[in-house]
Design an enzyme around this catalytic site. Structure first.
Site, mmCIF file in Angstrom:
data_model
loop_
_atom_site.group_PDB
_atom_site.id
_atom_site.type_symbol
_atom_site.label_atom_id
_atom_site.label_comp_id
_atom_site.label_asym_id
_atom_site.label_seq_id
_atom_site.Cartn_x
_atom_site.Cartn_y
_atom_site.Cartn_z
ATOM 1 N N GLN A 1 -2.731 3.359 17.154
ATOM 2 C CA GLN A 1 -4.000 2.683 16.847
ATOM 3 C C GLN A 1 -4.711 2.408 18.161
ATOM 4 O O GLN A 1 -4.152 1.814 19.075
ATOM 5 C CB GLN A 1 -3.743 1.354 16.107
ATOM 6 C CG GLN A 1 -3.070 1.518 14.746
ATOM 7 C CD GLN A 1 -4.027 1.925 13.651
ATOM 8 O OE1 GLN A 1 -5.173 2.275 13.922
ATOM 9 N NE2 GLN A 1 -3.556 1.898 12.413
ATOM 10 N N GLY B 1 1.431 -2.050 8.873
ATOM 11 C CA GLY B 1 2.617 -1.236 8.653
ATOM 12 C C GLY B 1 3.674 -1.481 9.697
ATOM 13 O O GLY B 1 4.534 -2.360 9.566
ATOM 14 N N ARG B 2 3.588 -0.702 10.778
ATOM 15 C CA ARG B 2 4.685 -0.684 11.750
ATOM 16 C C ARG B 2 5.067 -2.027 12.356
ATOM 17 O O ARG B 2 6.268 -2.245 12.604
ATOM 18 C CB ARG B 2 4.373 0.357 12.834
ATOM 19 C CG ARG B 2 4.516 1.784 12.290
ATOM 20 C CD ARG B 2 3.840 2.812 13.149
ATOM 21 N NE ARG B 2 2.386 2.673 13.086
ATOM 22 C CZ ARG B 2 1.533 3.455 13.728
ATOM 23 N NH1 ARG B 2 1.993 4.425 14.492
ATOM 24 N NH2 ARG B 2 0.231 3.267 13.601
ATOM 25 N N LYS C 1 0.849 -1.203 0.000
ATOM 26 C CA LYS C 1 0.000 0.000 0.000
ATOM 27 C C LYS C 1 0.876 1.242 0.000
ATOM 28 O O LYS C 1 1.773 1.375 0.840
ATOM 29 C CB LYS C 1 -0.898 0.026 1.240
ATOM 30 C CG LYS C 1 -1.781 1.270 1.287
ATOM 31 C CD LYS C 1 -2.828 1.184 2.379
ATOM 32 C CE LYS C 1 -2.370 1.727 3.706
ATOM 33 N NZ LYS C 1 -2.276 3.207 3.741
ATOM 34 N N HIS D 1 -11.422 12.463 -3.752
ATOM 35 C CA HIS D 1 -12.746 13.070 -3.602
ATOM 36 C C HIS D 1 -12.721 14.418 -4.307
ATOM 37 O O HIS D 1 -11.971 15.313 -3.914
ATOM 38 C CB HIS D 1 -13.097 13.239 -2.116
ATOM 39 C CG HIS D 1 -14.467 13.792 -1.904
ATOM 40 N ND1 HIS D 1 -15.553 13.333 -2.603
ATOM 41 C CD2 HIS D 1 -14.924 14.766 -1.086
ATOM 42 C CE1 HIS D 1 -16.637 14.011 -2.212
ATOM 43 N NE2 HIS D 1 -16.274 14.882 -1.302
ATOM 44 N N ASP D 2 -13.524 14.546 -5.369
ATOM 45 C CA ASP D 2 -13.572 15.795 -6.142
ATOM 46 C C ASP D 2 -14.824 15.728 -7.000
ATOM 47 O O ASP D 2 -15.635 14.807 -6.825
ATOM 48 C CB ASP D 2 -12.281 15.909 -7.003
ATOM 49 C CG ASP D 2 -11.922 17.359 -7.310
ATOM 50 O OD1 ASP D 2 -12.829 18.118 -7.718
ATOM 51 O OD2 ASP D 2 -10.746 17.730 -7.150
ATOM 52 N N THR E 1 -11.400 6.845 10.613
ATOM 53 C CA THR E 1 -11.465 6.321 11.987
ATOM 54 C C THR E 1 -10.993 7.329 13.025
ATOM 55 O O THR E 1 -11.162 7.110 14.217
ATOM 56 C CB THR E 1 -10.651 5.021 12.132
ATOM 57 O OG1 THR E 1 -9.386 5.237 11.528
ATOM 58 C CG2 THR E 1 -11.361 3.857 11.501
ATOM 59 N N ASN F 1 -16.093 14.394 -12.764
ATOM 60 C CA ASN F 1 -15.229 14.338 -13.942
ATOM 61 C C ASN F 1 -13.761 14.229 -13.536
ATOM 62 O O ASN F 1 -12.996 13.468 -14.131
ATOM 63 C CB ASN F 1 -15.449 15.588 -14.801
ATOM 64 C CG ASN F 1 -14.612 15.575 -16.055
ATOM 65 O OD1 ASN F 1 -14.765 14.688 -16.895
ATOM 66 N ND2 ASN F 1 -13.698 16.528 -16.174
ATOM 67 N N THR F 2 -13.390 14.969 -12.505
ATOM 68 C CA THR F 2 -11.988 14.950 -12.068
ATOM 69 C C THR F 2 -11.643 13.602 -11.456
ATOM 70 O O THR F 2 -10.560 13.057 -11.693
ATOM 71 C CB THR F 2 -11.763 16.106 -11.063
ATOM 72 O OG1 THR F 2 -12.070 17.328 -11.719
ATOM 73 C CG2 THR F 2 -10.342 16.149 -10.557
ATOM 74 N N ASP G 1 -3.443 4.283 -1.856
ATOM 75 C CA ASP G 1 -4.359 4.808 -0.831
ATOM 76 C C ASP G 1 -4.388 6.324 -0.949
ATOM 77 O O ASP G 1 -3.801 7.037 -0.136
ATOM 78 C CB ASP G 1 -3.865 4.355 0.550
ATOM 79 C CG ASP G 1 -4.882 4.634 1.639
ATOM 80 O OD1 ASP G 1 -6.027 4.993 1.320
ATOM 81 O OD2 ASP G 1 -4.512 4.489 2.825
ATOM 82 N N LEU G 2 -5.076 6.800 -1.991
ATOM 83 C CA LEU G 2 -5.074 8.233 -2.294
ATOM 84 C C LEU G 2 -6.359 8.920 -1.873
ATOM 85 O O LEU G 2 -6.467 10.138 -1.960
ATOM 86 C CB LEU G 2 -4.818 8.440 -3.795
ATOM 87 C CG LEU G 2 -3.485 7.861 -4.288
ATOM 88 C CD1 LEU G 2 -3.311 8.100 -5.786
ATOM 89 C CD2 LEU G 2 -2.305 8.462 -3.524
ATOM 90 N N LYS G 3 -7.344 8.148 -1.428
ATOM 91 C CA LYS G 3 -8.600 8.693 -0.887
ATOM 92 C C LYS G 3 -9.102 9.862 -1.720
ATOM 93 O O LYS G 3 -9.267 10.979 -1.247
ATOM 94 C CB LYS G 3 -8.419 9.106 0.579
ATOM 95 C CG LYS G 3 -8.071 7.935 1.495
ATOM 96 C CD LYS G 3 -8.123 8.314 2.962
ATOM 97 C CE LYS G 3 -7.824 7.153 3.874
ATOM 98 N NZ LYS G 3 -6.429 6.685 3.842
HETATM 99 O O1 C5P Z 1 1.507 1.060 11.006
HETATM 100 P P1 C5P Z 1 0.081 0.596 10.984
HETATM 101 O O2 C5P Z 1 -0.054 -0.918 10.922
HETATM 102 O O3 C5P Z 1 -0.751 1.226 12.048
HETATM 103 O O4 C5P Z 1 -0.422 1.128 9.577
HETATM 104 C C1 C5P Z 1 -1.749 1.060 9.197
HETATM 105 C C2 C5P Z 1 -1.946 1.678 7.852
HETATM 106 O O5 C5P Z 1 -3.323 1.714 7.593
HETATM 107 C C3 C5P Z 1 -1.446 3.115 7.707
HETATM 108 O O6 C5P Z 1 -0.988 3.285 6.358
HETATM 109 C C4 C5P Z 1 -2.675 3.945 7.969
HETATM 110 O O7 C5P Z 1 -2.681 5.160 7.275
HETATM 111 C C5 C5P Z 1 -3.758 3.058 7.401
HETATM 112 N N1 C5P Z 1 -5.071 3.258 7.983
HETATM 113 C C6 C5P Z 1 -5.332 3.163 9.339
HETATM 114 N N2 C5P Z 1 -6.594 3.342 9.825
HETATM 115 C C7 C5P Z 1 -7.575 3.594 8.987
HETATM 116 C C8 C5P Z 1 -7.342 3.684 7.620
HETATM 117 C C9 C5P Z 1 -6.063 3.508 7.145
HETATM 118 O O8 C5P Z 1 -4.446 2.926 10.129
HETATM 119 N N3 C5P Z 1 -8.781 3.711 9.443
#
Ligand code: C5P
Length: 232
Positions: free
Chosen positions: A187, A207-208, A34, A65-66, A116, A69-70, A61-63
């Site tokens: 989180q 991620g982490r 991602k 919203h516009d 979230t 057309n864009t 993961d560019l989310k």
């Molecule tokens: O490092 P970690 O496991 O917390 O990364 C979670 C990934 O998921 C990050 O890229 C974060 O931006 C994304 N994310 C999130 N919670 C959300 C939506 C996306 O943590 N509700």
């Protein structure tokens, strides 16, 4: 689906050099990456093409919203890159435009219902007369009716969405996953990989717990093993 296809590594790193080093280190342990704002705006789009040429799958993961057309033109460009998933905010106009524009490609559109980091007070401040669960359910149902391919949702939301809202073919992609014993970081509501699969998630974004592990490849392999053991 192979358990390895269910793991999506959030490549939350500041540069293409750092991303390339991590991908190299992870080797065959991770097949799906991602790319979010941080890397996307630091050379991450050409890097996504490099990953795709190396037979990895990419979630942008560019989310978006516009105006419709864009959004449609942006989605067409992302589809040409060969990305697998792209996020848009779950507004009906935006979802319609994205779903129409990805037709004929292998790109799948994921809707983000309510961020979230938002609670009921944040929604009220933004002018909404809904609680978070109400707005999540409303937008998830709209996404389903519009033909969106899947949703990004917390593992806590996944079970209810899977059982009561989405069609069986819709993909649920779940962040906020922590293997037992891992630090939760910022989180607040976390679930283990096995619990998230049990709740109906198809893909886990992590991620982490992998990026910051002493041995990222071993951490990824342990998570894949946990997903496989959970029946994923
Ligand atoms: O490092 P970690 O496991 O917390 O990364 C979670 C990934 O998921 C990050 O890229 C974060 O931006 C994304 N994310 C999130 N919670 C959300 C939506 C996306 O943590 N509700």
């Amino acid at each position: 689906m192979d358990a390895r296809d269910r793991l999506i590594l959030a490549l939350d790193v500041p540069s293409v050099a750092a991303a390339a080093a991590m991908v190299e280190r992870l080797g065959d342990a991770v097949l799906f990456y991602k790319i979010g704002y941080q890397l996307a705006f630091a050379g991450g789009i050409p890097f996504a093409e490099t990953l795709i040429r190396a037979n990895k799958q990419v979630f942008l993961d560019l989310k978006l919203h516009d105006i419709g057309n864009t959004v449609a033109k942006g989605v067409e460009s992302v589809a040409r890159l060969g990305a697998t998933f792209l996020t848009v905010h779950a507004y009906p106009q935006t979802m319609h435009a994205a779903v129409d524009a990805r037709a004929g490609s292998s790109l799948r559109i994921l809707a983000v219902t309510v961020l979230t980091s938002y609670d009921d007070a944040d929604l009220a401040a933004a002018g909404y007369d809904f609680t978070v669960p109400e707005l999540v359910a409303e937008r998830a149902a709209q996404a389903r009716d519009i033909g969106v391919d899947g949703l990004v949702c917390s593992a806590e939301e996944a079970l209810n969405l899977r059982n009561n809202v989405v069609t069986p073919g819709m993909v649920l992609v779940t962040p906020g996953i922590r293997p037992a014993g891992a630090a939760s970081g910022d989180q607040k509501r976390v679930m283990t990989p096995a619990a998230a699969i049990g709740a109906g998630a198809n893909h886990l974004v992590i991620g982490r717990p992998i990026l910051e592990a002493p041995d990222p490849k071993a951490a990824a392999e342990a998570i894949v093993a946990e997903i496989a053991a959970a029946g994923g």
